[in-house]
Design a protein around this motif. Structure first.
Motif, PDB file in Angstrom:
ATOM      1  N   GLN A  66       2.007   5.883  -9.237  1.00 33.86           N
ATOM      2  CA  GLN A  66       3.188   5.288  -8.623  1.00 33.86           C
ATOM      3  C   GLN A  66       3.155   3.766  -8.720  1.00 33.86           C
ATOM      4  O   GLN A  66       4.160   3.118  -8.954  1.00 33.86           O
ATOM      5  CB  GLN A  66       3.291   5.721  -7.157  1.00 33.86           C
ATOM      6  N   ASP A 109      -2.417  -1.243  -2.829  1.00 33.43           N
ATOM      7  CA  ASP A 109      -2.570  -0.611  -4.137  1.00 33.43           C
ATOM      8  C   ASP A 109      -2.189  -1.569  -5.259  1.00 33.43           C
ATOM      9  O   ASP A 109      -2.808  -1.571  -6.321  1.00 33.43           O
ATOM     10  CB  ASP A 109      -1.709   0.657  -4.208  1.00 33.43           C
ATOM     11  N   LYS A 134      -2.355   9.729  -7.582  1.00 33.64           N
ATOM     12  CA  LYS A 134      -0.899   9.650  -7.396  1.00 33.64           C
ATOM     13  C   LYS A 134      -0.496   8.206  -7.085  1.00 33.64           C
ATOM     14  O   LYS A 134       0.467   7.692  -7.653  1.00 33.64           O
ATOM     15  CB  LYS A 134      -0.491  10.575  -6.234  1.00 33.64           C
ATOM     16  N   ARG A 135      -1.281   7.552  -6.233  1.00 35.51           N
ATOM     17  CA  ARG A 135      -0.950   6.170  -5.888  1.00 35.51           C
ATOM     18  C   ARG A 135      -1.042   5.276  -7.118  1.00 35.51           C
ATOM     19  O   ARG A 135      -0.203   4.413  -7.339  1.00 35.51           O
ATOM     20  CB  ARG A 135      -1.857   5.663  -4.768  1.00 35.51           C
ATOM     21  N   SER A 148       0.889  -1.171   0.000  1.00 39.05           N
ATOM     22  CA  SER A 148       0.000   0.000   0.000  1.00 39.05           C
ATOM     23  C   SER A 148       0.919   1.212   0.000  1.00 39.05           C
ATOM     24  O   SER A 148       1.966   1.221   0.666  1.00 39.05           O
ATOM     25  CB  SER A 148      -0.923   0.000   1.213  1.00 39.05           C
ATOM     26  N   LEU A 149       0.568   2.203  -0.787  1.00 33.02           N
ATOM     27  CA  LEU A 149       1.424   3.372  -0.985  1.00 33.02           C
ATOM     28  C   LEU A 149       0.960   4.522  -0.085  1.00 33.02           C
ATOM     29  O   LEU A 149      -0.200   4.598   0.320  1.00 33.02           O
ATOM     30  CB  LEU A 149       1.396   3.775  -2.458  1.00 33.02           C
ATOM     31  N   SER A 150       1.895   5.437   0.174  1.00 39.36           N
ATOM     32  CA  SER A 150       1.588   6.458   1.178  1.00 39.36           C
ATOM     33  C   SER A 150       1.061   7.768   0.582  1.00 39.36           C
ATOM     34  O   SER A 150       0.575   8.619   1.312  1.00 39.36           O
ATOM     35  CB  SER A 150       2.828   6.749   2.024  1.00 39.36           C
TER      36      SER A 150
END
Lengths: 99, 99
Positions: free
Chosen positions: A21, A56, A17-18, A9-11
């Protein structure tokens, strides 16, 4: 054969944006396939439900055995790619199992 | 079809306790198969490498579509089982993707 599944999982705050990325990170990981012979198969999957508690994206890869997975983990190209992805990540949870 | 992968790391200190809990939790989840018709396939895998950052076990299950996965999530038996597992869990990370 060992299957290695890594959920990320992205921050980043925004979902856009996630997603951007996750796409970039996925391409980086896929680019390892021709570079690391121990990778028997590698795919990237992106979450479609965006539920709380969901990652994600995830990497799903197969290796002949634990020694092959060890070699992948320490391979300079894997180290390069994983350290480029690491700053983006909020939570990472992997599992390795026999298939 | 939607594949639902949920990785769980457990909070118990000892590896033996975590292994015992993972086995119990896996049996609870497998017991859902005859109770929830939306489950097309469900398997539990246990981590074999015990690396830092690795989960203890994971659920891998398939559903016809997102509506079927929604129905599974709210099914009383799933709610019962997941709330009985939740107190044992340190980190849970899921991913849902099309297959």
């Amino acid at each position: 054969m060992i299957r290695h599944i890594v959920t990320f999982s992205l921050s980043a705050e925004s979902a856009e944006k996630r997603a951007e990325q996750a796409a970039w990170a996925g391409e980086q990981l896929i680019s390892l396939v021709p570079l690391i012979p121990q990778i028997l198969a590698l795919s990237i999957v992106h979450d479609v439900r965006h539920e709380a508690g969901n990652a994600d994206f995830a990497l799903i890869a197969d290796y002949a055995d634990q020694a092959a997975l060890d070699a992948y983990q320490v391979h300079p190209d894997h180290v390069r790619v994983s350290s480029s992805i690491k700053p983006l990540v909020a939570t990472r949870l992997a599992i390795d199992f026999d298939v």
